[in-house]
Design a protein around this motif. Structure first.
Motif: not given
Length: 108
Positions: A38-42
Motif C-alpha cells: 500500500l502506498l499512501y498518497r497525501y
C-alpha cells in the motif's frame, strides 16, 4: 464516509500538479515499510505547504495525518502496490536522510 488516518513512513515522491477547479496541489507519496503493498498518497492544497514540500528530500521519515474516503483506493494495473488517496491535514518530519539538514521542520 471520511475517516481519520495516521501514517508513519518514508517519502518516496513529491509531485506538484495543477488541477482544474482546485488550482495547484501537492501530492506526497509515503511508503510504510510494514505494509509494502500500500502506498499512501497525501494531497495538500495550501500554497504554503507547496513551498515546504519543495524542500522535502526523498527517504525522509514523516508522520502524516488526514482524511480518507472509502472510494479513494486505487489499484493500478501495472503496479504491485495499491494507492490510498488521503486529504492531508498535517505532515511532520521525524528524521531527514543524512544528506538533508533541519530535521525539526513541521508544516500544516
Amino acid at each position: 464516509m471520511p475517516t481519520q488516518i495516521f501514517t508513519v513512513g518514508k517519502v518516496v515522491a513529491v509531485t506538484f500538479v495543477h488541477l482544474p477547479l482546485q488550482g495547484k496541489v501537492t501530492f506526497v507519496d509515503i511508503a510504510d515499510e510494514e505494509n509494502s503493498e500500500l502506498l499512501y498518497r497525501y494531497c495538500y492544497k495550501s500554497s504554503k505547504f507547496r513551498k515546504f514540500a519543495q524542500t522535502l528530500a526523498l527517504e525522509t521519515y514523516v508522520v502524516a495525518e488526514g482524511e480518507v474516503s472509502h472510494h479513494k483506493m486505487q489499484n493500478p494495473r501495472n503496479e504491485v502496490r495499491s494507492t490510498l488517496m488521503v486529504a492531508g491535514k498535517v505532515l511532520r518530519i521525524l528524521q531527514c536522510p543524512a544528506t538533508s539538514l533541519d530535521p525539526g521542520r513541521t508544516k500544516e
